[in-house]
Design a protein around this motif. Structure first.
Motif, mmCIF file in Angstrom:
data_model
loop_
_atom_site.group_PDB
_atom_site.id
_atom_site.type_symbol
_atom_site.label_atom_id
_atom_site.label_comp_id
_atom_site.label_asym_id
_atom_site.label_seq_id
_atom_site.Cartn_x
_atom_site.Cartn_y
_atom_site.Cartn_z
ATOM 1 N N GLU A 41 0.810 -1.217 0.000
ATOM 2 C CA GLU A 41 0.000 0.000 0.000
ATOM 3 C C GLU A 41 0.838 1.259 0.000
ATOM 4 O O GLU A 41 0.309 2.358 -0.014
ATOM 5 C CB GLU A 41 -0.931 -0.021 1.208
ATOM 6 N N LYS A 42 2.109 1.073 0.054
ATOM 7 C CA LYS A 42 2.973 2.250 -0.011
ATOM 8 C C LYS A 42 3.230 2.566 -1.481
ATOM 9 O O LYS A 42 4.139 2.035 -2.104
ATOM 10 C CB LYS A 42 4.278 1.971 0.721
ATOM 11 N N LEU A 43 2.426 3.429 -1.999
ATOM 12 C CA LEU A 43 2.450 3.651 -3.451
ATOM 13 C C LEU A 43 3.202 4.924 -3.786
ATOM 14 O O LEU A 43 3.258 5.859 -2.996
ATOM 15 C CB LEU A 43 1.030 3.784 -3.981
ATOM 16 N N ARG A 44 3.735 4.915 -4.946
ATOM 17 C CA ARG A 44 4.291 6.162 -5.469
ATOM 18 C C ARG A 44 3.847 6.314 -6.916
ATOM 19 O O ARG A 44 3.738 5.345 -7.663
ATOM 20 C CB ARG A 44 5.801 6.191 -5.341
ATOM 21 N N ILE A 45 3.593 7.555 -7.242
ATOM 22 C CA ILE A 45 3.199 7.830 -8.623
ATOM 23 C C ILE A 45 4.445 8.219 -9.397
ATOM 24 O O ILE A 45 5.192 9.094 -8.974
ATOM 25 C CB ILE A 45 2.179 8.974 -8.675
ATOM 26 N N GLU A 46 4.645 7.540 -10.484
ATOM 27 C CA GLU A 46 5.854 7.810 -11.250
ATOM 28 C C GLU A 46 5.487 8.290 -12.631
ATOM 29 O O GLU A 46 4.512 7.826 -13.218
ATOM 30 C CB GLU A 46 6.697 6.541 -11.359
ATOM 31 N N ILE A 55 1.607 3.838 -11.316
ATOM 32 C CA ILE A 55 1.517 3.806 -9.863
ATOM 33 C C ILE A 55 2.180 2.518 -9.426
ATOM 34 O O ILE A 55 1.844 1.436 -9.921
ATOM 35 C CB ILE A 55 0.051 3.843 -9.417
ATOM 36 N N ASN A 105 6.609 -1.427 -4.040
ATOM 37 C CA ASN A 105 7.799 -2.243 -4.216
ATOM 38 C C ASN A 105 7.475 -3.571 -4.873
ATOM 39 O O ASN A 105 8.360 -4.267 -5.338
ATOM 40 C CB ASN A 105 8.449 -2.500 -2.868
ATOM 41 N N TYR A 106 6.212 -3.905 -4.860
ATOM 42 C CA TYR A 106 5.857 -5.251 -5.305
ATOM 43 C C TYR A 106 5.060 -5.277 -6.602
ATOM 44 O O TYR A 106 4.949 -6.299 -7.245
ATOM 45 C CB TYR A 106 5.055 -5.956 -4.222
ATOM 46 N N GLU A 146 1.292 -0.534 -11.463
ATOM 47 C CA GLU A 146 -0.002 -0.386 -12.131
ATOM 48 C C GLU A 146 0.144 0.594 -13.273
ATOM 49 O O GLU A 146 0.714 1.670 -13.114
ATOM 50 C CB GLU A 146 -1.046 0.130 -11.138
#
Lengths: 365, 670
Positions: free
Chosen positions: A65-70, A87, A90-91, A94
């Protein structure tokens, strides 16, 4: 403060509000170790994405749930730069590859390759694969879908795909057969009502049963929409009353007005006005397909046709539906939507006018 | 300009004559002619060859003008031939205002401007710029030359230094001559040379004024021939012009031909904001009106006939009319073709060239072609085809008129029962013969069929009264879009698409099926299409929506139709200003009867009919999501705080694919 839709989204497979049995099956799927590619499909607002996120959490734990938008930029072989938002945790990663238009093939290949080539660090305690979540697979080009097929096989050892789409009809057979298809149907009316009530209870609000039912009906069992509507009701009036008006979105009201304008008068001048209104809808980001679509009367919220159909008689209904299908097809194939939208409206006007005149002559309408 | 008639040598060398002598090929071909005759080639072939070669330069824009190659000495030379050698455009170039074929008002405008800015005493010390635009051959340069002469000032003209040798000439006027005066110019770029030219033109005039009288010191700098670099980088020209305006002393006149195809160099080189900034006065010329052109042509014909006696057969009035229409307002090409048609009119016996021998030598096999050429020659320029072949310019239509031709669809009233009429059940499709050819109209409008269709689509409803007709017409438009949809077959289907659309529109307008009931519509204003703008906005808004609301992780469809409209209704605090503005703009629709966002932009008479920006790319061009507005980078910082617990907290990372960072320290195993 965030939207209710997001705030009360279930986070684990055990906490799902409906389709519980399916949730259990997914849980089992995770636990048995051998995880296949998934193809999750179902109508909008049924909870596909929620289930996928739950599944990922089940797979990897809360770290997912630790997401980052790239913001990634990929260079196609033709030296063309493609920019795309992803999005990622680490796993998983999207991506909505259809954002890239015709270059979606390159996006899919490159992204999956990158993800697949970076191994999990601690594979002993962790799954040995990462997940790539592709949304709107049905909007991918055929080219991209075939590329996807190859990529799926190639990186099976390090990478799993979860594909998400509304309908499998536009997904090519080879992909469908390589995936475990999971259908997420719309929640039933009772389930929608239940979710609405429980959300309101958590918010400390009292939602009358009738209103919940009305919202459910009006939203066409689209849970996202129902929750948004419910929240809009809250903004509009609290305490709730059973018979309060459920706020509709502006574009729906606007579309209704447009349909009324079409039905109330049929003339070239009116068509000109309708055209201006269609343009207005388009500039407000309403896709042309949505404008023309919405045939099925139980979902009375969407589309010009359903608005128009309400005004038609039995025999005429089939004719209008056929016309609409024809022009929607044109819309997909063609280039400039306005030609087809307008042709549909013009045709409807002509048919409707004739029908009314005949009706006046003969039997009572 | 009176020096122009002094002789062939002067004219052939003169770079700055008001019009390019276009007949060098023909007359250098007089040598070729006799050479051919020895071989027994028939007269007709030679002539047609000559025609072909000479029509090309006449249709060129003047800015493309190249110095005239020196004419080789003709093999057969006689006293009378010398005058014939000189192109009539040069010989009859106007030397007074009366002779100009330009409208009086235009001349007056230019004259006033020149007078104002040539008046040294009252002039504020600023360079003034005049921009003359108009189709080629409408008398822009001639007007400047004539007026300058009448006002008693010299014209200093810039010409592109192509090769050094061509500038070595003892012209009376100061043509820019890099070789003789400024030795340092050999390796200098055209741009730099141009800048230098302007500078020196200024200074020079200043020095002259000291030495001589005031009147002779006045001059106009004329630029027709812009260095090519400026077309690529208009900004460099703009810089030079800005400097000129600050420091300049004499008026600067630009003559730029505009072409119909819309790639308007005048708009590129002199954009509107620059014109305003520098106070550029823009006077646009119209094509020469048929009446004044006829006047000029007949004046030339009478003069020529008087001069050369029987050798020049004067074409009659009908032929002149033909020439006039064929040239479509280009007086230069009209005069050129006039000279040609007079020449073809002369019978072989009176030509100075020994044609008879050639004819005799011609074999019997060539009899056919000979006969044809003879009959052609005897007909002169009477037949339309021959005239068009000589000097005809591509006739072109302004968009406004082209649309009118389709939408008003004039029909011929059929006289007498000639054709078989349709059977009874098809009688509603009976139409009178069209007066226009739709394909030709589209072609003449110089725009792509698709764009033309958009214009038609924007405007056709005003011309229809019956709803059945409208339905049919819109069906045709839909068909035509459908035809051009697939990009792989697009180029071939484009023409069919426009054919279907135009003919479909014309046919389905049953109110205008007959020639006799056509007067009913009256004038309707035409408008520019909205679609391109709407489509552009649609795409931009969609992209912006995706960029601004990435954190919701929704598909575009549900984002646009569900989230955004409801967000507009909720009191949910937005993350930043851009989002608020966007929601207010896009999420809300004006629930009024008539939408006010789209303003009808009337199409005027002379509009070139091209729209700015990305006109044709949609469909073929993939929508590349470019971050519009404040992109993700800006929204980054405070975004995480407001996100729901379930909606996992995104943190921004502007990461390229390669250096994608892996945050592993938060890793936490179950």
């Amino acid at each position: 403060m965030s939207l209710w839709v997001d705030k009360y989204r279930p986070t684990s497979l055990g906490k799902l509000d409906y389709h519980k049995e399916q949730g259990n099956q997914l849980k089992n799927l995770v636990q048995c170790g051998d995880f296949p590619h998934l193809l999750v499909y179902g109508p909008s607002g049924a909870g596909k994405k929620t289930r996928i996120m739950c599944l990922l959490r089940e797979l990897y734990g809360p770290g997912v749930e630790k997401l980052r938008i790239e913001h990634q930029s990929i260079t196609a072989p033709s030296k063309k730069k493609i920019e795309i938002n992803t999005i990622a945790s680490n796993y998983h990663l999207e991506v909505n590859a259809s954002d890239a238009g015709n270059s979606d093939r390159v996006v899919i290949q490159e992204l999956i390759k990158t993800v697949a080539q970076s191994q999990q660090i601690q594979s002993s305690t962790q799954r040995e694969f990462k997940v790539v979540l592709l949304t709107e697979v049905d909007r991918l080009t055929k080219d991209a879908q075939h590329a996807l097929r190859r990529t799926m096989e190639k990186y099976m050892s390090t990478c799993r795909l979860i594909l998400c789409c509304n309908s499998t009809s536009k997904v090519i057979g080879p992909i469908r057969s390589r995936c475990l298809a999971i259908r997420v149907p719309l929640p039933s009316m009772e389930e929608v009502c239940g979710v609405l009530t429980s959300v309101c209870r958590k918010e400390g609000l009292l939602l009358p049963g009738e209103l919940a039912k009305q919202i459910g009906e009006k939203s066409g069992r689209n849970l996202r929409k129902a929750l948004l509507m419910c929240e809009a009701c809250r903004v509009q009036q609290y305490p709730f009353s059973a018979d309060q008006d459920i706020p509709e979105t502006d574009w729906e009201v606007y579309l209704k007005e447009t349909a009324n304008a079409i039905v109330s008068q049929q003339s070239p001048q009116r068509l000109l006005e309708v055209r201006a209104r269609l343009y207005e809808l388009l500039t407000h980001c309403i896709p042309p397909e949505i404008i023309i679509k919405g045939l099925v009367p139980p979902s009375p919220d969407q589309g010009l046709v359903s608005e128009l159909l309400g005004n038609c008689d039995g025999h005429l209904k089939t004719e209008v539906a056929q016309m609409a299908a024809h022009y929607e097809h044109r819309l997909q194939l063609g280039n400039k939507a306005i030609y087809h939208l307008e042709a549909f409206v013009a045709k409807f006007m002509a048919v409707y006018k004739k029908f009314m005149e005949d009706g006046l002559d003969g039997m009572m309408f | 300009m009176s020096k122009l008639s002094t002789g062939r040598k002067a004219s052939s060398n003169k770079l700055s004559s008001w019009v390019e002598p276009s007949f060098g090929d023909l007359f250098s071909g007089s040598g070729l002619n006799s050479f051919d005759l020895k071989k027994g080639v028939s007269l007709g072939e030679t002539k047609s060859k000559a025609q072909k070669t000479s029509t090309d330069p006449s249709s060129q824009r003047p800015s493309k003008r190249r110095p005239f190659p020196p004419t080789p000495e003709p093999l057969v030379s006689s006293g009378s031939e010398q005058s014939q050698d000189e192109p009539w455009v040069d010989r009859h170039s106007p030397c007074s205002q009366v002779e100009l074929a330009v409208h009086k008002k235009k001349i007056e405008e230019v004259e006033n401007w020149l007078k104002l800015h040539l008046n040294v005493k009252s002039e504020i010390k600023r360079g003034a710029i005049l921009l003359l635009t108009g189709p080629s051959g409408c008398g822009k340069t001639a007007t400047v030359q004539v007026l300058a002469q009448e006002l008693g000032c010299r014209v200093q003209e810039w010409s592109n230094p192509t090769t050094v040798s061509e500038f070595r000439k003892e012209d009376v006027r100061e043509t820019f001559d890099p070789d003789s005066r400024f030795n340092g110019f050999h390796g200098v770029s055209q741009t730099a040379a141009f800048q230098e030219f302007l500078l020196r033109a200024n200074k020079y005039s200043h020095l002259q004024m000291m030495g001589e009288g005031e009147t002779s010191g006045r001059k106009v700098v004329l630029v027709e021939d812009l260095p090519n670099q400026f077309y690529r980088q208009p900004a460099s020209l703009h810089d030079i012009l800005r400097r000129f305006v600050r420091t300049g002393r004499c008026p600067l006149v630009f003559v730029v031909s505009d072409c119909l195809s819309g790639s308007g160099s005048s708009r590129l080189l002199f954009p509107r904001d620059l014109q305003e900034e520098l106070g550029v006065c823009n006077i646009s010329f119209n094509p020469v009106a048929p009446t004044s052109m006829i006047k000029v042509l007949s004046r030339i014909v009478t003069q020529e006939a008087a001069r050369s006696g029987s050798r020049v057969t004067a074409p009659d009035r009908a032929a002149l009319d033909l020439l006039c229409t064929g040239s479509s307002g280009d007086i230069r090409s009209a005069i050129n073709s006039l000279q040609f048609s007079c020449l073809t009119g002369c019978s072989p016996e009176t030509t100075p060239w020994p044609v008879k021998k050639g004819k005799a030598a011609a074999s019997a096999a060539r009899g056919v072609s000979k006969a044809r050429s003879k009959s052609k020659a005897s007909k002169g320029s009477e037949s339309l085809d021959s005239t068009q072949a000589i000097g005809g310019k591509d006739a072109s239509l302004f968009l406004f008129r082209a649309l009118g031709k389709i939408l008003y669809c004039k029909r011929e009233s059929c006289t007498g029962p000639e054709g078989p009429s349709l059977p009874a059940h098809l009688s509603e499709h009976q139409r009178d013969t069209l007066l226009v050819d739709p394909e030709l109209v589209v072609e003449k409008s110089h725009m792509s069929g698709e764009l033309f269709n958009l214009y038609l689509h924007q405007n056709y409803l005003d011309f229809f009264s019956d709803l059945e007709d409208v339905a049919r017409a819109s069906e045709y438009l839909s068909d035509s879009d459908f035809l051009t949809a697939e990009w792989s077959s697009r180029s071939t289907m484009l023409e069919y698409g426009s054919s279907v659309a135009t003919r479909g529109l014309i046919h389905s307008n049953s109110a205008r099926a007959r020639a006799d009931n056509q007067a009913s519509v009256g004038f309707r204003p035409l408008h520019k299409p909205h679609w391109l703008l709407v489509n552009k906005k649609y795409r931009e808004n969609c992209q912006a929506a995706q960029c601004l609301f990435t954190s919701y992780c929704l598909t575009p469809l549900s984002l646009q139709t569900e989230l955004l409209p409801y967000l507009a209704q909720l009191t949910n605090p937005m993350r930043n200003q851009a989002q608020i503005a966007f929601i207010q703009d896009v999420g809300r629709l004006p629930l009024r009867k008539y939408p006010g966002r789209l303003k009808l932009e009337a199409l005027t008479d002379r509009d070139p009919g091209t729209l700015d920006g990305d006109s044709e790319e949609e469909g073929a061009e993939p929508a590349v999501p470019a971050p519009t507005g404040p992109g993700p980078g800006e929204t980054g910082g405070d975004q995480g705080a407001d996100l729901p617990a379930s909606q996992p907290q995104p943190t921004m990372a502007q990461a390229l694919l390669e250096d994608e960072e892996l945050v592993i320290d938060e890793y936490d195993s179950n």
